[in-house]
Write an enzyme that holds these catalytic residues in place. Structure first.
Site, short mmCIF file in Angstrom:
data_model
loop_
_atom_site.label_atom_id
_atom_site.label_comp_id
_atom_site.label_asym_id
_atom_site.label_seq_id
_atom_site.Cartn_x
_atom_site.Cartn_y
_atom_site.Cartn_z
CG ASP A 68 42.41 36.61 41.17
OD1 ASP A 68 43.56 36.33 41.56
OD2 ASP A 68 41.91 36.13 40.13
CG ASP A 96 37.32 33.03 41.31
OD1 ASP A 96 36.57 33.07 40.32
OD2 ASP A 96 37.86 34.05 41.79
#
Length: 243
Positions: A96, A117
């Site tokens: 990710d 993030d």
């Protein structure tokens, strides 16, 4: 049409891309297996797809996608990428994290970019204008911090974030909320300020499940994009199809 599957520890995101930088459709599954994808294959008829997973690969799912798609790939440390990776241990790099960096470089080419993030963990990734991904940092996310304070103490309650957070708490509840939320805000703004002292043109992406919660709370200018990881996975897929 491209089928994008991002499988995390607690949920799976599935998106369909045709053209452009935004998915035409997206879905979130708490429980995910091969049977979940069949209705989407029948409805959207994608030709190619990519799977990114942080858990053990579902062989039945992979077999189904290889059978139904003209081109299918699983993202791993050997996958061809449209960026250069300077991370010293690419085999340990979260997929990710890598996808978010690729998405940022694709949406802001030729720019120095910081990707934040805000999810279970908060990650900070820096990619230079040359297309070199330098690496990044990992910090506990907001929910993780609340849970840790509750689990590793005897008397502190489990609390959640609220819309209004004071600078200084006036009871245990608000002290926990203010400590966690303001601590993250100061952390994010601190990283942005420090990196902007080195990269004056720094562009900042904010993504992840808590991105919009923090977007309006940061002092620095940032751009929130909840789909940044999906955009990056789509770009990785296109890069490998093209080559």
């Amino acid at each position: 049409m491209n089928l994008i599957i991002e499988q995390g520890n607690t949920s799976t995101k599935v998106a369909l891309f045709e053209k452009g930088d935004s998915p035409e459709a997206s879905f979130i599954f708490k429980e995910f297996n091969a049977s979940c994808i069949i209705p989407l294959l029948e409805k959207y008829n994608p030709e190619q797809g990519i799977l990114s997973t942080v858990i053990e690969i579902d062989r039945e799912l992979v077999s189904l996608l290889k059978e139904r798609l003209a081109y299918f790939m699983v993202l791993d440390e050997n996958t061809r990428l449209p960026v250069r990776v300077g991370y010293k241990t690419p085999h340990t790099l979260g997929k990710d994290r890598l996808a978010a960096v690729v998405g940022a470089a694709y949406l802001q080419p030729g720019r120095n970019v910081l990707v934040i993030d805000a999810g279970t963990a908060i990650t900070y990734e820096i990619i230079e204008a040359s297309g070199l991904y330098l690496g990044g940092n990992i910090s506990p996310g907001m929910t993780t911090r609340f849970r840790a304070l509750h689990m590793f103490t005897n008397k502190l309650p489990l609390v959640n974030e609220t819309e209004e957070i004071p600078l200084i708490g006036t009871d245990t509840l608000t002290a926990l909320q203010a400590g966690v939320v303001n601590g993250i805000i100061f952390e994010m703004d601190g990283y942005i300020n420090e990196l902007r002292s080195k990269y004056t043109d720094l562009f900042v992406f904010l993504t992840g499940g808590h991105s919009f919660y923090f977007e309006r709370r940061l002092k620095n200018s940032i751009f929130a994009n909840i789909n940044l990881v999906l955009v990056g996975l789509n770009r990785i897929l296109e890069c490998n199809v093209e080559n």
